[in-house]
Design a protein around this motif. Structure first.
Motif, PDB file in Angstrom:
ATOM      1  N   ARG A   8       0.815  -1.214   0.000  1.00  0.00           N
ATOM      2  CA  ARG A   8       0.000   0.000   0.000  1.00  0.00           C
ATOM      3  C   ARG A   8       0.854   1.272   0.000  1.00  0.00           C
ATOM      4  O   ARG A   8       0.925   1.962  -0.982  1.00  0.00           O
ATOM      5  N   VAL A  38      -5.032   6.662   1.179  1.00  0.00           N
ATOM      6  CA  VAL A  38      -5.132   5.813   0.002  1.00  0.00           C
ATOM      7  C   VAL A  38      -3.726   5.528  -0.488  1.00  0.00           C
ATOM      8  O   VAL A  38      -2.911   6.445  -0.627  1.00  0.00           O
ATOM      9  N   LYS A  40      -1.276   2.768  -3.147  1.00  0.00           N
ATOM     10  CA  LYS A  40      -1.289   2.402  -4.555  1.00  0.00           C
ATOM     11  C   LYS A  40      -2.400   1.373  -4.723  1.00  0.00           C
ATOM     12  O   LYS A  40      -2.157   0.175  -4.729  1.00  0.00           O
ATOM     13  N   GLU A  41      -3.631   1.876  -4.848  1.00  0.00           N
ATOM     14  CA  GLU A  41      -4.775   0.964  -4.831  1.00  0.00           C
ATOM     15  C   GLU A  41      -6.001   1.615  -5.439  1.00  0.00           C
ATOM     16  O   GLU A  41      -6.002   2.794  -5.782  1.00  0.00           O
ATOM     17  N   ILE A 158      -3.330  10.413 -10.096  1.00  0.00           N
ATOM     18  CA  ILE A 158      -4.524  10.051  -9.349  1.00  0.00           C
ATOM     19  C   ILE A 158      -5.720  10.123 -10.290  1.00  0.00           C
ATOM     20  O   ILE A 158      -5.906  11.137 -10.971  1.00  0.00           O
ATOM     21  N   LYS A 192      -1.358   5.946 -10.031  1.00  0.00           N
ATOM     22  CA  LYS A 192      -0.967   5.380  -8.743  1.00  0.00           C
ATOM     23  C   LYS A 192      -2.182   4.956  -7.926  1.00  0.00           C
ATOM     24  O   LYS A 192      -2.198   3.896  -7.329  1.00  0.00           O
ATOM     25  N   SER A 193      -3.212   5.834  -7.909  1.00  0.00           N
ATOM     26  CA  SER A 193      -4.407   5.491  -7.127  1.00  0.00           C
ATOM     27  C   SER A 193      -5.657   5.857  -7.906  1.00  0.00           C
ATOM     28  O   SER A 193      -5.652   6.812  -8.675  1.00  0.00           O
TER      29      SER A 193
END
Ligand SMILES: Nc1ncnc2c1ncn2[C@@H]1O[C@H](COP(=O)(O)OP(=O)(O)OP(=O)(O)O)[C@@H](O)[C@H]1O
Ligand SMILES: [Mg+2]
Lengths: 252, 503
Positions: A8, A38, A40-41, A158, A192-193
């Motif tokens: 994460r 948050v 890397k998800e 993002i 990344k997220s």
């Protein structure tokens, strides 16, 4: 558990964010002390209608200022943000290609370079042949694809999505969900997220790594549910059904 | 045989007039975009400018014209000053509805576009070039038809400028025709008129009509799409060049655009006051004002009745014509084309036709001039934009359930047209006030007709060079117009829109 924590590594940190609006002299509290982070998800945010999900997303995008609290990005530079709007929000007087390159050009990217990037993402969403079309010549699903292609073209760190599939027919929605997941999992883009706002519990469980459940207005974080089901996931999987039931419990 | 010299003179005059029209139109366009965007996007500017524009649109600009003229001519000399004041007059005849057009189309822009702008941080120049201007394109097209007609209508007044006893003539098609008429030169008069008609007709056929059809979904227009396509392509090339240069300039400056306009008048007025060392007789001022006030109140009822009956006649006529053109498509195209030409014929061109009637029936002539200044706002709004905005599904519904005749007219047709009826009606009342000055007092071929009323009062004060009188009377008139717009008109609108809520 350990692997999860390792993978994460926080990227976005939302710390004690509160927000009220004043309308007709009355103050409406919309967000109350929201905190979560948050990594890397792929995170979904779910909550009752009007509780403040879009507001929260706008605050993360930096479009709106919170009354208190802050949003911190753990990146070496200012994050690039892609935003998939709830409605396609295409400019009717511009072709598909021109719509997609607009944010790039406005941020100072050379036109030829911008066109190159736009073509790449239009190809990803399967609209290569439609770049010269005007929005009025596209179906609802195609417009939403352009909306997604525009968000991807800025090569975002993002990706924020506000109910990206809620205004589509079930079949189109299903196939677009698959495409977005493919883009995310294949890491052809440096995203990344992803944070996605949704009303749809199944969609949240099927797509994301975690589901953040918000309370009715003023929104507080009610519960965060980890979805540790290996992908590809299907509706029929018992662990998916279990999690759907669990999330439903908190939502209702 | 038409003498060569005359032809040369005609060509030169035509080019000069076209140049004036074009300059004025481009200026109006710029003013409309800047003001409209500023109003739609800034609450303070909106709250200040909205009522001001409401007044400016309604007061008889012709009434202020001598004052403006005097300012320009005193400062800049007769040639430059005359040229600038004629362009100024044309601008004032066409800019208001264009401003309102831009303002309302940006106001009605989907709010999610604002989100797009803020998420991707589009700089002002990009917002203007890629969002606000294209978003106003269709309403600009729509309003250009009305404005272009308004421009031609005022052309002669703009080229033959009289200030008390002094008269300035600018070389141009308008003054060419007037001179020919006065000199009883039938040949010159005829070819002048023919040229005027041709230019008006051609400008509609190859520019305005195709432009409007392409961007507004209006179908009841006659136009040459092919030629227009070529013109548009050329224009698009120039436009993209402008965009490129602007964006380059922007990346150099990255500053803010300041709204100036309108304010440019204030220093001019101050300069003028200084120049002429205008000193008001302060001791007499009070009795002067009372005198003007009494005169005004005396004249007011006449003009009030005339203005609002003109608006009502215009509305009824437009709705009837709209109904005809809605039921018979071909006839509709003809009616609109005819309207475009009739509305463009400059005020003074009507005199030779009206002169014979004048002796017997001055009242009719007055009402004609009133209508000419007012009818076209309702005509174009309702026939073009009202009719083309009729919803396909509502028409189908009426067909399926056999809603016909009077019931259809009152319950389906008129309610559907309501937005354009309201928009047109408001502009039309402004136009009628504006026309009062030309309608109530006229002086043609040696005889004078004075029908009384505020317009006549203003005109006589203008002729006498009574600047204080003109200013005071216009001021009082503005007060009355604001009062009526804010009370009666607003209430009527509310009541009507209460009856007909359109989804
Ligand atoms: N600009 C604003 N001014 C005043 N109130 C606002 C503003 N934006 C949002 N609100 C209020 O804040 C609350 C939350 O709005 P928000 O759009 O964030 O809800 P949401 O959770 O996204 O709702 P939905 O699920 O319907 O999209 C609503 O009650 C709304 O009325
Ligand atoms: Mg929302």
């Amino acid at each position: 558990m350990v692997t999860m924590l390792l993978s994460r590594g926080d990227i976005i940190e939302i710390v004690g964010v509160s927000k009220s609006y004043v309308s007709e002299g009355r103050e409406i509290k919309v967000l109350e002390d929201i905190s979560f982070s948050v990594g890397k998800e792929f995170v979904s945010i779910i909550g009752p209608s009007g509780c403040g999900k879009s507001t929260l997303l706008r605050i993360i995008a930096g479009v709106e200022k919170p009354d208190s609290g802050k949003v911190i990005f753990h990146l070496s530079r200012k994050p690039t943000i892609g935003f998939v709007f709830q409605f396609p929000t295409l400019l009717p007087w511009m072709t598909v290609l021109d719509n997609v390159i607009l944010p790039l050009i406005a941020s100072g990217v050379q036109k030829s370079r911008a066109i190159e990037k736009a073509r790449t993402t239009l190809k990803i969403v399967g609209l290569s042949e439609f770049e010269d079309f005007y929005p009025s010549e596209l179906s609802g699903g195609m417009k939403q694809r352009v909306n997604i292609a525009r968000a991807l073209a800025v090569e975002p760190d993002i990706l924020l999505m506000d109910e990206p599939f809620s205004n589509l027919d079930p079949l189109t929605a299903e196939s677009l969900r698959g495409e977005v997941l493919d883009i995310w999992l294949s890491s052809i883009l440096p995203i990344k997220s992803i944070i996605m706002v949704t009303h749809n519990v199944e969609e949240a469980v099927l797509m994301s790594d975690r589901v953040i459940i918000l309370s009715p207005r003023p929104a507080r974080v009610l519960k965060i549910v980890d979805i540790m089901v290996p992908r590809p996931r299907t509706r029929k999987m018992p662990e998916v059904q279990e999690l759907v039931d669990k999330v439903y419990e908190y939502v209702s | 045989m038409v003498p060569f010299k005359l032809i040369l003179e005609l060509i030169l005059s035509t080019l000069l007039s076209l140049g004036r029209m074009f300059t004025a139109y481009v200026l109006s366009l710029i003013i409309a975009v800047v003001t409209g965007v500023a109003m739609a996007k800034n609450k303070y500017i909106e709250s200040i400018l909205l009522p001001i524009l409401d007044i400016l649109q309604s007061i008889p600009i012709l009434g202020f014209f001598p004052a403006v003229l005097a300012i320009f001519i005193t400062i800049l000399g007769p040639v430059t000053g005359g040229e600038i004041s004629s362009i100024f007059l044309i601008v004032t005849s066409q800019v208001w509805n264009m401003i309102f057009g831009v303002y309302s189309s940006i106001k009605s822009l989907d709010p999610s576009i604002d989100q797009l702008i803020s998420v991707y941080k589009l700089p002002l120049i990009y917002r203007l070039l890629y969002i606000y201007i294209p978003a106003s394109r269709s309403s600009l097209a729509a309003n250009s038809i009305i404005s272009w007609a308004g421009g031609w209508f005022f052309l002669t007044s703009a080229e033959v400028i009289s200030m008390g006893r002094i008269e300035y003539r600018l070389k141009g098609l308008g003054s060419f025709i007037i001179s020919a008429f006065e000199n009883r030169d039938t040949v010159a008069y005829t070819i002048g008129l023919l040229t005027l008609f041709t230019i008006i007709l051609v400008s509609y056929l190859i520019i305005w009509n195709p432009f409007t059809m392409r961007y507004t979904g209006v179908k009841t227009l006659l136009g040459f799409m092919r030629i227009y396509g070529v013109i548009e392509k050329a224009f698009a090339r120039i436009w993209s060049l402008i965009i490129e240069k602007l964006i380059m300039a922007y990346s150099v400056i990255r500053g803010k655009i300041i709204v100036i306009q309108l304010y440019f008048l204030i220093p001019l007025i101050l300069l003028y006051l200084y120049h002429t060392k205008l000193t008001l007789m302060t001791n007499n001022l009070y009795s002067e004002i009372t005198k003007y006030g009494v005169e005004f109140l005396w004249a007011l009822p006449l003009t009030l009745i005339r203005v609002y009956s003109t608006v009502i006649v215009g509305l009824v006529l437009s709705i009837l014509l709209a109904y005809i053109s809605h039921t018979r498509f071909k006839l509709g195209v003809l009616i609109v084309m005819l309207g475009e030409i009739l509305s463009s014929i400059p005020a003074m061109m009507w005199w030779p036709i009206l002169l014979p009637i004048l002796r017997g029936f001055p009242y009719g002539v007055m009402m004609f001039v009133y209508l000419q200044g007012s009818l076209w706002y309702t005509f174009f709004n309702i026939l073009l934009f009202g009719v083309s905005s009729l919803k396909e599904n509502i028409l189908e519904l009426s067909k399926i359930y056999g809603i016909r005749g009077r019931y259809y007219l009152l319950r389906v047709f008129i309610p559907s047209l309501l937005p354009s009826i309201l928009a047109g009606g408001l502009s039309a009342s402004g136009g009628a006030w504006n026309a009062s000055i030309a309608a109530e007092y006229f002086q043609v071929g040696g005889f004078i007709v004075d029908m009384g009323g505020v317009g006549s009062l203003l005109y006589k004060q203008t002729l006498a060079g009574d600047i204080l009188g003109v200013l005071l009377t216009s001021f009082l008139m503005s007060l009355v117009i604001i009062f009526i717009n804010k009370t009666v008109w607003a209430r009527v609108l509310k009541k009507i829109s209460g009856y007909y809520v359109i989804e």
